[in-house]
Design an enzyme around this catalytic site. Sequence first.
Site, PDB file in Angstrom:
ATOM      1  N   LYS A   1      42.043  43.303  21.487  1.00  0.00           N
ATOM      2  CA  LYS A   1      42.755  44.476  20.940  1.00  0.00           C
ATOM      3  C   LYS A   1      42.063  44.942  19.685  1.00  0.00           C
ATOM      4  O   LYS A   1      41.410  44.171  18.976  1.00  0.00           O
ATOM      5  CB  LYS A   1      44.233  44.160  20.647  1.00  0.00           C
ATOM      6  CG  LYS A   1      44.512  43.094  19.571  1.00  0.00           C
ATOM      7  CD  LYS A   1      44.544  43.595  18.151  1.00  0.00           C
ATOM      8  CE  LYS A   1      44.593  42.434  17.158  1.00  0.00           C
ATOM      9  NZ  LYS A   1      44.324  42.750  15.781  1.00  0.00           N
TER      10      LYS A   1
ATOM     11  N   ASP B   1      50.549  38.741  18.008  1.00  0.00           N
ATOM     12  CA  ASP B   1      49.738  39.617  18.857  1.00  0.00           C
ATOM     13  C   ASP B   1      49.832  39.258  20.335  1.00  0.00           C
ATOM     14  O   ASP B   1      49.274  39.981  21.175  1.00  0.00           O
ATOM     15  CB  ASP B   1      48.258  39.542  18.449  1.00  0.00           C
ATOM     16  CG  ASP B   1      47.983  40.192  17.101  1.00  0.00           C
ATOM     17  OD1 ASP B   1      48.777  41.066  16.693  1.00  0.00           O
ATOM     18  OD2 ASP B   1      46.980  39.829  16.478  1.00  0.00           O
TER      19      ASP B   1
HETATM   20  O1  C5P Z   1      51.704  35.476  14.375  1.00  0.00           O
HETATM   21  P1  C5P Z   1      50.405  34.833  14.100  1.00  0.00           P
HETATM   22  O2  C5P Z   1      50.443  33.339  14.351  1.00  0.00           O
HETATM   23  O3  C5P Z   1      49.260  35.485  14.781  1.00  0.00           O
HETATM   24  O4  C5P Z   1      50.148  35.026  12.556  1.00  0.00           O
HETATM   25  C1  C5P Z   1      49.159  34.311  11.858  1.00  0.00           C
HETATM   26  C2  C5P Z   1      49.375  34.478  10.383  1.00  0.00           C
HETATM   27  O5  C5P Z   1      49.095  35.822   9.997  1.00  0.00           O
HETATM   28  C3  C5P Z   1      50.795  34.227   9.907  1.00  0.00           C
HETATM   29  O6  C5P Z   1      51.002  32.861   9.643  1.00  0.00           O
HETATM   30  C4  C5P Z   1      50.859  35.060   8.641  1.00  0.00           C
HETATM   31  O7  C5P Z   1      50.224  34.397   7.571  1.00  0.00           O
HETATM   32  C5  C5P Z   1      49.998  36.248   8.987  1.00  0.00           C
HETATM   33  N1  C5P Z   1      50.799  37.374   9.529  1.00  0.00           N
HETATM   34  C6  C5P Z   1      51.611  38.086   8.665  1.00  0.00           C
HETATM   35  N2  C5P Z   1      52.363  39.112   9.140  1.00  0.00           N
HETATM   36  C7  C5P Z   1      52.309  39.470  10.433  1.00  0.00           C
HETATM   37  C8  C5P Z   1      51.469  38.776  11.330  1.00  0.00           C
HETATM   38  C9  C5P Z   1      50.723  37.727  10.846  1.00  0.00           C
HETATM   39  O8  C5P Z   1      51.666  37.772   7.465  1.00  0.00           O
HETATM   40  N3  C5P Z   1      53.054  40.473  10.855  1.00  0.00           N
END
Ligand code: C5P
Length: 311
Positions: free
Chosen positions: A11, A142
């Site tokens: 993406k 994602d």
């Molecule tokens: O959801 P995911 O595991 O991909 O997110 C990884 C990290 O990215 C989270 O732990 C956070 O630190 C950051 N993040 C965030 N806000 C989001 C998505 C991700 O702060 N909306």
Amino acid sequence: MTGVRVAVPAKINLSLRVGPLRPDGFHDLSTIFQAVSLIDEITVAPGDPGTGRTIVVRGERVDGVPVDDRNLAARAALALGRLAGFADPDVRIEIDKAIPVAGGMAGGSADAAATLVACRRLWNVDVDDEVLHDLAAELGSDVPFSLLGGTARGTGRGEQLVPILDGGQWHWVVALDEGELSTPAVFAECDRLRASGHVEQASGDGESAMGSEDALIAALRSGSPDELAPLLVNDLQPAALALRPSLATTLAVGDELGALAGIVSGSGPTCVFLAADRDHAIGLAAELAGTGRVRGVRHAVGPVRGAHLVT
Ligand code: C5P
């Protein structure tokens, strides 16, 4: 290996607006995702009894990718297994990577989404797409979009999705970087830059703080790259550039070579450039590769479909 094979796209975020840090450690986002034609292939097959999740990863720069239950694909298999009533599934997961590792293009999330789709078929789990979406959202922000594909608006953590009418076939030149950036580190740097006053954040809550995406949605509908180009935006870009200053040069080089626009993809360090059409993209990719300033260059087209069976 015979098994169930699933293809899943990378993406890019055409617009990524980041709100304030939430108490749960995430940020509210307003983003427009587009799935593009850098495709990972995941093949799942029954594992030998008692072996748990066996993961094989092939592709460039995969040395750092975990091959145990820390891999998001393994966690996806475990989550679906639990739902189906078996806690410790024996499954072999082979991952052929074309999505850059730790590149800001949701490669790990894509593999998790693909594993959900593949294991649902392998184990004949009777759950619909909505249930799969909820599992995906628990795995990562994602992952739901990797299931959905196409072009969509994401809110919440990025997991609340609404498909968008996209009238274009968009040509992107993807510039791979030597380095890797950790998503949490880039979000933290974004907070730090805002707290120190180096980067402004609009006041207000939720959407009002993040601005409207109406113009971008209209440009997508129009199919015109010239309309879309000035609307590409990424609130994480200043943070990615702060952590990896050489990306500013990459963006400047793409601009000099005639890209319609260039942005850091998601949390980076991959950069993506919008081209006018296929020929423009192929020429731009060749010239960018010729500068020797990037690790590799890809031509990608979007939108493409989300995780889907290929066997
Ligand atoms: O959801 P995911 O595991 O991909 O997110 C990884 C990290 O990215 C989270 O732990 C956070 O630190 C950051 N993040 C965030 N806000 C989001 C998505 C991700 O702060 N909306």
